[in-house]
Design a protein around this motif. Structure first.
Motif, mmCIF file in Angstrom:
data_model
loop_
_atom_site.group_PDB
_atom_site.id
_atom_site.type_symbol
_atom_site.label_atom_id
_atom_site.label_comp_id
_atom_site.label_asym_id
_atom_site.label_seq_id
_atom_site.Cartn_x
_atom_site.Cartn_y
_atom_site.Cartn_z
ATOM 1 N N LEU A 109 0.952 -1.240 0.088
ATOM 2 C CA LEU A 109 -0.001 -0.056 0.156
ATOM 3 C C LEU A 109 0.821 1.286 -0.063
ATOM 4 C CD1 LEU A 109 -3.001 1.121 0.391
ATOM 5 C CD2 LEU A 109 -2.210 1.115 2.646
ATOM 6 N N ILE A 110 1.819 1.162 0.676
ATOM 7 C CA ILE A 110 2.779 2.502 0.898
ATOM 8 C C ILE A 110 3.440 2.605 -0.424
ATOM 9 C CG2 ILE A 110 4.926 3.335 2.273
ATOM 10 C CD1 ILE A 110 3.396 2.176 4.895
ATOM 11 N N GLN A 111 4.220 1.552 -0.688
ATOM 12 C CA GLN A 111 4.915 1.713 -2.050
ATOM 13 C C GLN A 111 4.070 2.218 -3.263
ATOM 14 O OE1 GLN A 111 8.150 -1.024 -2.881
ATOM 15 N NE2 GLN A 111 7.746 -2.266 -0.779
ATOM 16 N N GLU A 112 3.051 1.599 -3.309
ATOM 17 C CA GLU A 112 1.789 2.175 -4.325
ATOM 18 C C GLU A 112 1.637 3.570 -4.150
ATOM 19 O OE1 GLU A 112 0.522 0.776 -7.016
ATOM 20 O OE2 GLU A 112 1.857 -1.153 -6.251
ATOM 21 N N ALA A 113 1.603 4.156 -2.962
ATOM 22 C CA ALA A 113 1.393 5.468 -2.724
ATOM 23 C C ALA A 113 2.489 6.663 -3.190
ATOM 24 C CB ALA A 113 1.061 5.755 -0.827
ATOM 25 N N LEU A 114 3.623 5.960 -2.645
ATOM 26 C CA LEU A 114 4.887 6.478 -3.166
ATOM 27 C C LEU A 114 5.111 6.800 -4.690
ATOM 28 C CD1 LEU A 114 7.376 5.132 -0.491
ATOM 29 C CD2 LEU A 114 6.365 7.279 -0.566
ATOM 30 N N LYS A 115 4.656 5.721 -5.259
ATOM 31 C CA LYS A 115 4.743 5.723 -6.966
ATOM 32 C C LYS A 115 3.930 6.807 -7.560
ATOM 33 C CE LYS A 115 6.353 1.331 -7.947
ATOM 34 N NZ LYS A 115 6.036 -0.061 -7.551
ATOM 35 N N SER A 116 2.738 6.936 -6.803
ATOM 36 C CA SER A 116 1.726 7.747 -7.184
ATOM 37 C C SER A 116 2.040 9.293 -7.304
ATOM 38 C CB SER A 116 0.388 7.530 -6.558
ATOM 39 O OG SER A 116 0.473 8.134 -5.399
ATOM 40 N N ASP A 117 3.244 9.646 -6.383
ATOM 41 C CA ASP A 117 3.371 11.124 -6.228
ATOM 42 C C ASP A 117 4.186 11.352 -7.533
ATOM 43 O OD1 ASP A 117 4.222 13.329 -3.808
ATOM 44 O OD2 ASP A 117 5.386 13.489 -5.838
ATOM 45 N N GLU A 118 3.702 12.750 -8.083
ATOM 46 C CA GLU A 118 4.199 13.234 -9.418
ATOM 47 C C GLU A 118 5.550 13.900 -9.190
ATOM 48 O OE1 GLU A 118 1.013 15.153 -10.804
ATOM 49 O OE2 GLU A 118 -0.247 13.580 -11.333
ATOM 50 N N ALA A 119 5.701 14.464 -8.201
ATOM 51 C CA ALA A 119 6.706 15.409 -8.460
ATOM 52 C C ALA A 119 8.113 14.508 -7.543
ATOM 53 C CB ALA A 119 6.677 16.484 -7.345
ATOM 54 N N LEU A 120 7.999 13.695 -6.864
ATOM 55 C CA LEU A 120 9.055 13.145 -6.064
ATOM 56 C C LEU A 120 9.154 11.721 -6.462
ATOM 57 C CD1 LEU A 120 8.523 14.292 -2.534
ATOM 58 C CD2 LEU A 120 9.944 15.063 -3.962
ATOM 59 N N THR A 121 10.541 11.157 -6.605
ATOM 60 C CA THR A 121 10.639 9.713 -6.841
ATOM 61 C C THR A 121 11.357 9.114 -5.571
ATOM 62 O OG1 THR A 121 12.775 10.250 -7.777
ATOM 63 C CG2 THR A 121 10.969 9.617 -9.217
ATOM 64 N N PHE A 122 10.822 7.820 -5.486
ATOM 65 C CA PHE A 122 11.562 7.321 -4.043
ATOM 66 C C PHE A 122 12.515 5.926 -4.507
ATOM 67 C CE2 PHE A 122 7.861 9.814 -2.870
ATOM 68 C CZ PHE A 122 8.357 10.452 -1.765
ATOM 69 N N GLN A 123 13.466 5.731 -3.491
ATOM 70 C CA GLN A 123 14.108 4.479 -3.671
ATOM 71 C C GLN A 123 13.740 3.852 -2.468
ATOM 72 O OE1 GLN A 123 18.397 4.938 -4.026
ATOM 73 N NE2 GLN A 123 18.076 5.104 -6.233
ATOM 74 N N VAL A 124 13.040 2.808 -2.634
ATOM 75 C CA VAL A 124 12.679 2.127 -1.335
ATOM 76 C C VAL A 124 13.324 0.796 -0.843
ATOM 77 C CG1 VAL A 124 10.574 1.384 0.012
ATOM 78 C CG2 VAL A 124 10.418 3.070 -1.765
ATOM 79 N N VAL A 125 13.643 0.628 0.360
ATOM 80 C CA VAL A 125 14.434 -0.461 0.924
ATOM 81 C C VAL A 125 13.334 -1.170 1.786
ATOM 82 C CG1 VAL A 125 16.240 -1.648 2.011
ATOM 83 C CG2 VAL A 125 16.699 0.122 0.454
ATOM 84 N N TRP A 126 12.742 -2.239 1.637
ATOM 85 C CA TRP A 126 11.823 -2.675 2.578
ATOM 86 C C TRP A 126 12.267 -3.907 3.294
ATOM 87 C CZ3 TRP A 126 7.598 -6.625 1.055
ATOM 88 C CH2 TRP A 126 6.883 -7.088 2.019
ATOM 89 N N THR A 127 12.253 -3.958 4.755
ATOM 90 C CA THR A 127 12.529 -5.082 5.434
ATOM 91 C C THR A 127 11.319 -5.031 6.430
ATOM 92 O OG1 THR A 127 13.462 -3.815 7.532
ATOM 93 C CG2 THR A 127 14.874 -4.228 5.616
ATOM 94 N N GLN A 128 11.140 -6.516 6.857
ATOM 95 C CA GLN A 128 9.894 -6.886 7.608
ATOM 96 C C GLN A 128 10.433 -6.967 9.024
ATOM 97 O OE1 GLN A 128 8.848 -10.026 4.966
ATOM 98 N NE2 GLN A 128 6.602 -9.133 5.238
ATOM 99 N N ARG A 129 11.666 -7.172 9.367
ATOM 100 C CA ARG A 129 12.098 -7.208 10.719
ATOM 101 C C ARG A 129 13.329 -6.102 11.041
ATOM 102 N NH1 ARG A 129 11.354 -12.787 12.036
ATOM 103 N NH2 ARG A 129 12.568 -12.749 13.782
ATOM 104 N N LEU A 130 13.034 -5.834 12.430
ATOM 105 C CA LEU A 130 14.005 -4.617 12.945
ATOM 106 C C LEU A 130 15.336 -5.060 12.872
ATOM 107 C CD1 LEU A 130 14.167 -1.845 14.365
ATOM 108 C CD2 LEU A 130 14.440 -3.540 16.552
#
Lengths: 132, 743
Positions: free
Chosen positions: B24-45
């Protein structure tokens, strides 16, 4: 004319005073020396010189105080006094009254002798008015 | 705000155990027109922490409930690892309380995951603000730590002098600052605050003495903060070092010069054969000793001069220079060097030599150096010529020789320190320090002139330098300026003596123009003689306003008075003649002294002239009424310099009392005075027949005038608005006095 004239040289460098003494003696002056203002006054009382050569910078009592004291004791201008001073202290002399002449160190001894001679002559004229 | 967010992709670490939320979050990030994100996702601390250790991120999105960590502890762990990266905590519904705690503990913001679902812009906006806020916070912390950790005391006060900030150094160095009203640091800040506000300046530097310490204090007025900030540097050590260097220099100078002088004297006694006759060999050897002692003395002097120049401590002691006599003196002292070498030393002077205003000792030193060099590098038989030429606005001194000359390559090096150029033909052992020309150049430049050389090997060399000359009027000002500056520097006095021929008109009527001119010349010569024969006097003659000669002397009032005595005596006892007729020239002499009586040349001159013959018309008398003693005194002094007679009163009643027995031509009155103000006084004056026509100048401040001037108009009343320039005051006074004479 120089015969029998007595000169007091007051300088805190005894050897410099000695050199001046030898120089003046060679021209027939009688010379006594002192190495600070205090001693200068003592010698002055005792020896009754005809002229004083007074260094400005001296320990115990400097040339200015000594000059003031001589003026106070003998009356201003009664005894010809030639001041010796370093070049960068010359301005101090502007303030002085009651000195006959001054010589800047390092001085030329011929110049000093000329000034002594002139000062003694002037003094003689003052004492015997009408000989002008 | 948007502008300052980096254009480069924002590197984002997403620590979120729920794959659905993560998507959900990654989708939301992609939808921003002005900004691009480089996302690293982990599930554990643990994984997240590992990524933090190796990569750099701009922002962290953190779910607090993870398989290997839970609750606020998760945040604390991440924050400890990455204190400089903004963290946004992701929360579920109803976790508000939890989220607030997270923000208090170091998270930049929190975001309900549900809201991301509603509008993706919530997320990107939160990220942008988090990065921005973190950056601002960083900046603030950085500046705060610069200020706080700065080893120099920093103090901030309000414009009124209340302390608002002290850094650690200030708290340590001035522990009593807050409690001490009259702490020197605060006092100087207060003074600076007033000064800066008055002048509109932003900053200033001053020295402050604080007990044993001396500080240099930089003070600035920060308008945006309505604050005065002070930054102090302890310069106690520097000051001490400067003093030590000065002492060292003067000690060395004295300690080296004295033995040299003694040696010189005794060798001269030997050489003059006072102590007994010498063989020719002994004479020769003593000559060698003498020349080396002289050389040593020159080196000592050069080194001291250079040290002084480098320290910027050379001060020119300018005066009138007799150029012809100076050149003669230089030539005379060089004779012993030229005779044995068969070198002809010539002095060439133009028919008239301009008056030079310079430091005679320094110019003599330059000439001696140049002539000495010329002789050194000229094999006999040869010629050294010392000449002077006048050019527009300058005078040029040249020293030419017929010596070995200098190669073109060497010319530029000549004036550098410690340079020895072309020592080939010089007499053995006559090398100097290589400082002479460098010193000469600096001395010439200090005078505003130039030193240069033209030369070629085998063709001889010509060293020339120029010095500015002055028109008589300029010279006069220069002389005044130099005299006053010298007096300031040496905390001494500077006096002028003004001599006026009494009844100059009568003199002019009795004799022809030529005869009068001759008489004045004679008078001038007498004055020159009288003043010059004593040290400390210098004569600058300027004929102005019916023959007034102005004599200047570096002396105090007593000295100046003594000078008057000598001048009066010399002029009185000298017979002036026109043809065979003896003439007496009656003169009037007066003086004025800096700083006791005047601070500028104009003031001194005006004062001295006003004291000469009593002025033809009686002085105007002015009553100055002001309750402020300083202002009263100031106005009094200003007016007295203009030759008005001035009486003062401290209050209205005081003024009225004085006016009962005193006739005045003008009253200058401050409006705002306690007890009885200027208007009341004026009304009372108007009721009295004696005072009703005396003109009054009322001094008002801005805004005081309109409401109360009723009934005080007409020619007798004049207004002067504070703050006023001295010139305005004087113009007003002149205007009003003139009016009252006319009417």
């Amino acid at each position: 004319m120089t015969q029998g004239k007595k000169i007091l040289v007051v300088d805190d460098e005894p050897q410099l005073a000695l050199a001046v003494k030898i120089r003046l003696q060679s021209r027939g002056y009688e010379v006594v020396t002192a190495h600070d203002g205090q001693q200068g006054l003592e010698v002055l009382e005792r020896e009754k010189p005809d002229l004083v050569i007074l260094d400005v910078l001296m320990p115990v009592m400097d040339g200015y105080s000594c000059l003031r004291e001589i003026n106070a004791r003998l009356g201003r201008g009664k005894l010809p006094i030639i001041m010796l001073t370093a070049r960068d202290r010359m301005k101090d002399l502007f303030e002085l009254e009651g000195i006959e002449d001054y010589v800047v160190k390092p001085f030329d001894h011929e110049d000093l002798l000329m000034r002594i001679d002139r000062a003694l002559k002037r003094c003689a004229e003052k004492r015997a008015p009408g000989t002008d | 705000m948007r502008e300052s967010v980096p254009r480069a992709p924002i590197r984002l670490l997403l620590i979120e155990d729920s794959a659905g939320d993560a998507r959900l979050i990654q989708e939301a990030l992609k939808s921003d027109e002005a900004l691009t994100f480089q996302v690293v996702w982990t599930q554990r601390l643990a994984f997240g922490l590992e990524r933090l250790a190796h990569d750099s991120f701009d922002v962290i999105l953190l779910d607090l409930s993870l398989p290997d960590s839970h609750g606020i502890a998760t945040l604390l762990t991440v924050h400890a690892k990455a204190a400089s990266i903004p963290i946004i905590v992701l929360t579920g519904l109803g976790d508000e309380q939890f989220a607030l705690e997270a923000v208090q503990k170091g998270a930049q913001d929190y975001l309900e995951k549900a809201s991301v679902q509603v509008d993706s812009r919530f997320l990107t906006r939160a990220i942008r603000y988090a990065i921005e806020r973190k950056r601002a916070e960083h900046e603030r912390l950085r500046l705060a730590s610069f200020t706080e950790q700065n080893p120099h005391p920093i103090v901030e006060t309000t414009l009124g002098g209340v302390v608002t900030y002290l850094n650690a150094a200030a708290r340590e160095q001035f522990p009593d600052l807050d409690a001490t009203e009259d702490h020197p640091i605060l006092e100087s800040m207060r003074a600076a605050a007033i000064h800066l506000q008055q002048t509109g300046g932003r900053s200033m530097t001053q020295e402050v003495v604080c007990g044993e310490q001396i500080f240099e204090q930089y003070i600035s007025h920060v308008r945006e903060l309505q604050a005065i900030q002070s930054y102090t540097v302890d310069i106690t050590e520097r000051k001490r070092a400067e003093r030590m260097k000065d002492e060292f220099l003067s000690t060395v100078s004295h300690e080296l010069r004295t033995p040299l002088a003694i040696m010189k004297e005794f060798i001269a006694i030997l050489a003059d054969q006072i102590a007994g006759p010498l063989t020719s060999g002994q004479q020769e050897y003593l000559g060698i000793v003498q020349s080396n002692i002289n050389r040593l003395a020159r080196i000592v002097n050069d080194l001291l001069d250079m040290a002084k120049i480098e320290a910027g401590r050379v001060v020119l002691d300018k005066g009138l220079v007799d150029v012809a006599a100076m050149l003669d003196g230089v030539a005379q002292s060089m004779r012993p060097l030229v005779e044995p070498k068969q070198i002809a030393l010539e002095v060439q002077l133009p028919p008239t030599v301009p008056v030079l205003f310079a430091d005679a000792d320094k110019i003599t030193q330059i000439l001696l150096n140049l002539v000495h060099n010329a002789i050194k590098f000229t094999p006999g038989p040869g010629r050294v010529t010392l000449s002077v030429a006048e050019r527009p606005d300058e005078i040029e001194f040249s020293v030419s020789d017929t010596g070995v000359g200098i190669a073109a390559d060497d010319l530029p090096k000549l004036f550098e320190k410690f340079q020895q150029v072309n020592p080939v033909v010089s007499e053995t052992g006559s090398k100097g320090t290589g400082l002479g020309l460098a010193i000469s150049k600096r001395f010439v430049e200090l005078h505003g002139g130039r030193l240069g050389v033209t030369s070629a090997p085998g063709q001889g060399s010509t060293f020339s330098f120029t010095l500015p000359t002055h028109h008589p009027e300029e010279l006069f000002h220069e002389y005044f300026k130099a005299g006053i500056e010298r007096a300031k520097r040496e905390q001494g006095r500077f006096s002028i003596v003004v001599i006026s021929v009494q009844d100059f008109q009568e003199l002019k009527a009795r004799f022809s123009v030529e005869e009068t001119g001759r008489l004045l010349k004679e008078l001038e010569a007498t004055l020159q003689e009288t003043v010059r024969s004593r040290q400390g006097g210098d004569v600058v003659v300027r004929w102005r306003r019916g023959a007034v000669v102005i004599v200047l002397a570096a002396t105090d009032q007593a000295g100046a008075r003594a000078m008057i005595g000598r001048i009066t005596h010399a002029v009185g006892s000298r017979p002036f003649t026109v043809g065979s007729q003896a003439v007496t020239i009656p003169i009037v002499v007066t003086t004025a002294t800096y700083p006791d009586e005047g601070k500028t040349e104009q003031e001194l001159l005006r004062l001295a002239e006003s004291r000469l013959a009593p002025s033809a018309k009686p002085k105007s008398r002015i009553l100055v009424v002001d309750d402020e003693p300083k202002i009263r005194q100031f106005i009094k002094e200003v007016l007295e310099l203009q030759d008005y007679e001035v009486t003062t009163a401290a209050s209205g009643p005081d003024a009225l009392q004085q006016l009962q027995r005193l006739r005045v031509d003008l009253i200058l009155m401050d409006l705002m005075m306690p007890v009885m103000d200027g208007y009341e006084v004026s009304h009372l004056l108007r009721e009295h027949p004696v005072t009703k026509d005396v003109p009054v100048i009322i001094v008002t401040a801005k805004g005081e005038r309109k409401d109360r001037q009723l009934g005080l108009e007409g020619p007798t009343y004049n207004y002067l608005m504070k703050p006023f320039q001295i010139e305005e005051l004087l113009a007003k006074v002149r205007e009003v006095l003139h009016q009252s004479v006319v009417s």
